[in-house]
Design a protein around this motif. Structure first.
Motif, short mmCIF file in Angstrom:
data_model
loop_
_atom_site.label_atom_id
_atom_site.label_comp_id
_atom_site.label_asym_id
_atom_site.label_seq_id
_atom_site.Cartn_x
_atom_site.Cartn_y
_atom_site.Cartn_z
N THR A 236 61.10 1.44 59.29
CA THR A 236 61.59 2.41 58.97
C THR A 236 63.00 2.47 58.27
OG1 THR A 236 60.36 3.31 60.96
CG2 THR A 236 62.02 4.74 60.18
N ARG A 237 63.80 1.80 58.98
CA ARG A 237 65.26 1.93 58.44
C ARG A 237 65.21 1.08 56.80
NH1 ARG A 237 69.72 2.24 61.27
NH2 ARG A 237 70.90 0.55 59.88
N ALA A 238 64.27 0.04 56.70
CA ALA A 238 64.15 -0.37 55.56
C ALA A 238 63.40 0.59 54.42
CB ALA A 238 63.31 -1.69 55.30
N ALA A 239 62.50 1.56 54.88
CA ALA A 239 62.06 2.28 54.06
C ALA A 239 63.06 3.44 53.62
CB ALA A 239 60.71 2.85 54.72
N ARG A 240 63.94 3.78 54.37
CA ARG A 240 64.85 4.59 54.17
C ARG A 240 66.30 3.99 53.45
NH1 ARG A 240 65.68 7.48 60.13
NH2 ARG A 240 63.34 8.48 60.07
N GLY A 241 66.19 2.67 53.17
CA GLY A 241 67.19 2.09 52.37
C GLY A 241 68.40 1.82 53.24
N GLU A 242 68.28 1.72 54.63
CA GLU A 242 69.18 1.98 55.56
C GLU A 242 69.26 -0.10 56.05
OE1 GLU A 242 68.48 4.37 58.66
OE2 GLU A 242 68.96 6.25 57.17
N GLY A 243 70.49 -0.61 56.46
CA GLY A 243 70.26 -1.74 56.97
C GLY A 243 70.27 -2.74 55.93
N ASN A 244 70.30 -4.11 56.11
CA ASN A 244 70.54 -5.14 55.25
C ASN A 244 69.42 -6.27 55.70
OD1 ASN A 244 71.10 -6.81 53.41
ND2 ASN A 244 72.75 -7.78 53.98
N LEU A 245 68.27 -6.20 55.49
CA LEU A 245 67.11 -7.16 55.99
C LEU A 245 67.31 -8.37 55.21
CD1 LEU A 245 64.17 -4.75 56.44
CD2 LEU A 245 65.70 -5.39 58.10
N PRO A 246 67.27 -9.53 55.70
CA PRO A 246 67.28 -10.90 55.17
C PRO A 246 65.78 -10.94 54.09
CG PRO A 246 66.52 -11.13 57.51
CD PRO A 246 66.78 -9.75 57.08
N LEU A 247 65.94 -11.61 53.07
CA LEU A 247 65.00 -12.27 52.33
C LEU A 247 63.77 -12.80 53.09
CD1 LEU A 247 64.01 -12.02 49.40
CD2 LEU A 247 64.90 -14.29 48.93
N ARG A 248 62.61 -12.38 52.61
CA ARG A 248 61.68 -12.94 53.60
C ARG A 248 61.18 -14.45 53.00
NH1 ARG A 248 56.53 -9.13 54.01
NH2 ARG A 248 56.18 -10.65 55.76
N ARG A 249 61.10 -15.35 54.00
CA ARG A 249 60.64 -16.80 53.48
C ARG A 249 59.74 -17.22 54.51
NH1 ARG A 249 63.19 -18.76 48.93
NH2 ARG A 249 63.46 -20.94 49.88
N ARG A 250 58.90 -17.96 53.61
CA ARG A 250 57.77 -18.45 54.31
C ARG A 250 57.87 -19.52 55.31
NH1 ARG A 250 52.49 -17.49 53.06
NH2 ARG A 250 53.14 -16.23 51.10
N ARG A 269 52.86 -18.60 64.52
CA ARG A 269 52.65 -17.22 64.36
C ARG A 269 53.86 -16.33 64.87
NH1 ARG A 269 52.48 -12.34 64.31
NH2 ARG A 269 50.69 -10.92 64.15
N ARG A 270 54.10 -16.75 66.19
CA ARG A 270 55.39 -16.16 66.60
C ARG A 270 56.39 -16.33 65.99
NH1 ARG A 270 53.59 -12.54 70.15
NH2 ARG A 270 55.59 -12.73 71.57
N ILE A 271 56.88 -17.45 65.53
CA ILE A 271 58.22 -17.78 64.62
C ILE A 271 58.02 -16.96 63.53
CG2 ILE A 271 59.35 -19.35 63.51
CD1 ILE A 271 58.36 -21.60 65.46
N ALA A 272 56.89 -16.83 63.06
CA ALA A 272 56.88 -15.98 61.64
C ALA A 272 57.16 -14.45 61.94
CB ALA A 272 55.65 -16.26 60.96
N GLU A 273 56.45 -14.22 63.15
CA GLU A 273 56.53 -12.57 63.45
C GLU A 273 57.93 -12.42 63.98
OE1 GLU A 273 54.33 -9.63 66.55
OE2 GLU A 273 54.38 -11.67 66.96
N ARG A 274 58.66 -13.14 64.73
CA ARG A 274 60.18 -12.83 64.92
C ARG A 274 60.90 -12.91 63.74
NH1 ARG A 274 58.98 -16.30 69.39
NH2 ARG A 274 60.09 -18.13 68.06
N ARG A 275 60.77 -13.65 62.69
CA ARG A 275 61.31 -13.49 61.43
C ARG A 275 60.90 -12.59 60.30
NH1 ARG A 275 62.78 -20.15 60.95
NH2 ARG A 275 63.41 -20.27 63.17
#
Length: 886
Positions: A236-250, A269-275
């Motif tokens: 939700t914060r990302a959709a509003r342009g709020e916060g600074n989310l890290p770049l998604r890496r595989r 799966r758990r590691i990827a979900e947390r990140r």
């Protein structure tokens, strides 16, 4: 700034996609009996009082009176009765719920299996179909049924839960309701018989429902709910342009089929979900695996896909090289792999996989996962000698050693060869080239012993009399081991290259065929043939709603139902899947760039093949993706061509209507003036004056008739493109009709026709093509000097009909020749120079272009006059359109 906007756009897209279908609400509990169904039914009554269209799809009361009482007053869809092993079972009527289309449906026990024979194997798949149909769903789930927590629950309770729900289902989550009950109260409910009958309750208290287990499961449920809330807040914060989310890496999870593959998949799966990162499960194939290894890898790949990840098979002689190369080219930041076996000599040489990755993967985070079972197994392997996997390797090593002894004996006695070590080294190399490394090591040991026993003095003993002999046999052993290792690595490289080459060749052949495919029918035909050739199995394709093709076999009714489901939902179905698994065919959707299905491909593998190999699955998915892209390309080309025709149609229509306002007034004014003169002054005129006025009316009327004919022709240029009603007509008849019509309007015109009698009929719209030829001939007649002939010639050239109209007029300059087809071409040499609308040749170009042909203006003979060339393709009618077949 750009990255921030991109992340905000991605979050908005994900939010819109989640809102596009129905909304999923999960009532989550730590264990059975905490009150999930009771809470869901209580809230459903509140929604019903608010006027929401709520129905009960399926609620399992388990004999609880309080739950049954809450069902009263809620609308329910009648359950479907199914027979299974002589038992009458009840199941949710999915089709009835879809037909009813309520605003909200209650579906209890999300993780349960459906009755065998249902459309879907699992109930969560029914829920996904309801969500895709835009229906909100409320459901219940216990934390132990979440797929990624399966191993965690196993370690806590000692019970392996068989009914699980993929974590990807919860990605559709709109809301989560945590239904919590302290362990002491839950145990009291269990003892009072409010959860299970007394016999089951006593057994459950001794096993699953211990206070320690319930406390741990309660913590898991709270953590899962918190993680889901946190993910929702972050999006939700990302959709509003709020916060600074890290770049998604595989995240890359590497498995080897060594007994812990599914465990690694769940941890990854758990590691990827947390990140909040995408993730892929891979295995590197260097040799042919045994059946147990292949089954484990297939199961792990299937689990990865259910959990929302990707699965890919890699090839290469070195596992470390293959993993690092894949990671470098796919934006991988984290490598997850199991704890490798501890070998003392390999550790000293830094040759274990983990050590290689740590030394060479400086830019990656490497996570090594180990279990107590894996550690105990590694210790057992470390204390035991390596053994050969199959008896075939042992037999091969023994036979090679025996043959080497025989060849050495012959070479020594009959050839006079005294250095016989090379004979045995060749034997080791042959074994390594045809088998695995373990067989080469065994062959090297056997050849070393045989060489020492039979050919090193003193013979027939393992004693060595001279120091040089010791050095010789020692160097022989080293050389044999090195040669065997190199030959084995070369063999693995060849196997990997062959697999990759087969994959590349199949896609190359398919790509060549798809490049030449002009329409969806050709794409489907080429794709089917390529799939059958590459996978050695009957194939079937359907693109769109109508275009389908099948070879030696076609799907039955049950299989077509699976194909329709795959097409509608954009997911695999049929055999080798959990949806309509009773079908004989395996269906894959053809997806466009927006993950929408534009078709479906089916393959029928023999019943003797219980599962797909990773190579078959990867090749099939890649080829189906290529077919989908080709179908999308042909559709885009057709849409562009249609848009071009529509634009040209609109342009011509607008031009003609614009010309009517000022080009039709002239003949009308002349006709009205002549008629008015006759009406008012006819008696005062002599016969010659009256005849002149009547001739004016006749000539201008014929002129107006030609303009109106052009207008009628243009009315055929409808909003959906020019309607081409084709029929067979002879070329001589076509040109002759236009010539007779022109001579009726202009009796003084001279026409010289050259139409060979050998020309056959053509498949065109006769009226439109005749009008096009007439317009060109009329234009040529206007600019030919009096008495000069207009030549008309028809020929077959390169499989096309070419009609040339040549006049003897002044000609057109090169820089203005192409403009005569423009609207309102007003130069004196154009067709408006003498009583024209300026649209005759423009209309001709539109009519001929609608037939797939072209019109050109070329210089006349000897640089004098103008040559107008009409070219039409020789098409053949579709069997359904051929009037001779009716």
């Amino acid at each position: 700034m750009t990255d921030s906007r991109t992340r905000q756009a991605d979050a908005l897209v994900e939010s819109l996609q989640r809102e596009a279908g129905g909304k999923l609400t999960v009532f989550l509990g730590a264990a059975p009996g905490v009150g999930k169904t009771y809470s869901m039914l209580g809230r459903a009554h509140e929604q019903l009082r608010r006027g929401v269209d709520v129905v009960v799809g399926l609620v399992e009361t388990h004999g609880r009176a309080e739950t049954s009482a809450l069902l009263e007053g809620l609308p329910q869809v009648p359950l479907l009765q199914r027979e299974y092993q002589q038992h009458a079972l009840q199941e949710m009527d999915l089709d009835a719920v879809l037909a009813r289309r309520p605003a909200l449906v209650l579906v209890d026990e999300l993780a349960h299996r459906n009755v065998p024979g249902s459309r879907h194997e699992r109930r969560w798949q029914d829920v996904m179909e309801l969500l895709d149909a835009g229906i909100d769903v409320w459901t219940t789930l216990n934390i132990q049924h979440l797929e990624s927590l399966n191993d965690v629950v196993m370690r806590i309770t000692g019970v392996r839960v068989s009914e699980t729900v993929p974590d990807a289902v919860l990605d559709r989550l709109h809301d989560i309701v945590l239904v919590d009950l302290p362990p002491r109260e839950l145990i009291e409910r269990l003892q009072q018989g409010k959860v299970y009958v007394p016999e089951q309750a006593a057994q459950a208290l001794q096993a699953f429902f211990s206070p320690a287990n319930l406390t741990a499961l309660r913590e898991l449920a709270m953590q899962e709910a918190a993680d889901r809330v946190d993910n929702s807040l972050r999006e939700t914060r990302a959709a509003r342009g709020e916060g600074n989310l890290p770049l998604r890496r595989r995240v890359l999870v590497a498995i080897d089929g060594g007994g812990q593959s599914e465990y690694l998949v769940r941890v990854g799966r758990r590691i990827a979900e947390r990140r909040d990162a995408p993730w892929t499960v891979v295995t590197v194939q260097r040799r042919r695996e045994d059946d147990s290894t292949r089954r484990e890898i297939d199961a792990a790949f299937a689990l990865a896909r259910r959990l929302g990840g990707e699965a890919e098979l890699l090839h290469g002689p070195s596992i470390a090289d293959a993993l690092l190369d894949h990671a470098a080219h796919n934006s991988v930041s984290t490598l997850v792999l199991g704890r490798t076996r501890e070998r003392p000599f390999a550790r000293m040489l830094n040759r274990t996989l983990t050590q290689q990755l740590i030394q060479r993967g400086a830019h990656f985070e490497i996570t090594i996962i180990g279990t107590p079972q894996a550690r105990a197994r590694a210790r057992r392997h470390g204390l035991s000698m390596p053994t050969l996997s199959t008896g075939r390797d042992t037999v091969l090593a023994l036979v090679a050693t025996a043959l080497a002894c025989l060849v050495a004996l012959v070479a020594e006695r009959w050839v006079g060869l005294y250095d016989l070590s090379m004979v045995f080294i060749v034997a080791v190399v042959v074994v390594a080239a045809r088998s695995r490394t373990s067989a080469a090591v065994m062959a090297a040991a056997l050849c070393f012993l045989a060489y020492n026993f039979f050919f090193i003095a003193p013979r027939f003993t393992f004693a060595i009399s001279a120091r040089q002999g010791v050095i010789t046999v020692f160097l022989f052993l080293v050389a044999a081991l090195v040669a065997g290792r190199l030959a084995s690595r070369l063999r693995m490289q060849v196997v990997a290259l062959r697999a990759a080459n087969r994959h590349a060749n199949a896609r190359q052949v398919l790509g060549g065929q798809l490049t030449r495919a002009p329409n969806n029918e050709a794409v489907a035909q080429a794709g089917r043939e390529a799939l059958e050739q590459a996978l050695d199995a009957p194939a079937w394709l359907r693109i769109g709603a109508d275009t389908s093709t099948s070879g030696s076999a076609a799907p039955g009714d049950t299989d077509l139902a699976a194909a329709d489901w795959a097409h509608r939902h954009g997911q695999p179905s049929g055999r080798f899947t959990d949806t309509l698994a009773g079908a004989e065919w395996w269906f894959l959707p053809l997806l466009d760039g927006d993950e929408r299905a534009i078709g479906v491909a089916g393959m029928r593998f023999p019943r003797s093949a219980p599962r797909l190999t990773p190579e078959q699955r990867q090749l099939a998915e890649a080829m189906v993706d290529d077919i989908a892209q080709a179908a999308l390309r042909t559709r885009l080309v057709a849409d562009l061509e249609k848009a071009h025709v529509n634009n040209e149609t609109e342009r011509l229509r607008s031009a003609l209507l614009s010309s009517v306002s000022h080009d039709l007034r002239s003949p009308l004014a002349a006709m009205i003036g002549s008629a008015d003169s006759l009406s008012n002054y006819a008696e005062a005129m002599d016969a010659s004056d009256r005849r002149a006025l009547l001739d004016t009316i006749l000539v201008e009327g014929e002129r107006l008739d030609r303009y109106i004919q052009n207008l009628l022709d243009m009315t055929r240029l409808g909003h959906e493109g020019l309607k081409i009603n084709r029929d067979w007509i002879g070329v001589d008849e076509l040109v002759g009709s236009a010539a007779r019509r022109l001579q009726r309007y202009q009796p003084d015109v001279r026409l010289q026709l050259d139409i060979p009698s050998t020309l056959g009929p053509i498949w065109v719209h006769p009226a439109l093509v005749e009008q096009a030829v007439f317009n060109v001939m009329e234009n040529a007649a206007k600019f030919s000097p009096p008495g000069a002939a207009v030549e008309v010639q028809a020929r077959l050239v390169d499989g096309e009909l070419r009609i040339d109209v040549l006049d003897a007029g002044p000609g057109i300059p090169d820089d203005e020749r192409a403009r005569i087809f423009d609207m309102f071409y007003s130069v004196e040499r154009g067709d408006r120079g003498r009583h024209g609308t300026g649209l005759g040749l423009t209309i001709t170009q539109g009519m001929v272009g609608a037939h797939g042909g072209s019109v050109q203006a070329l210089p006349g003979r000897d640089g004098r006059g103008t040559l107008i060339r009409i070219t039409l393709p020789l098409l053949q009618p579709h069997p359904a359109d051929d009037p001779d077949d009716s």
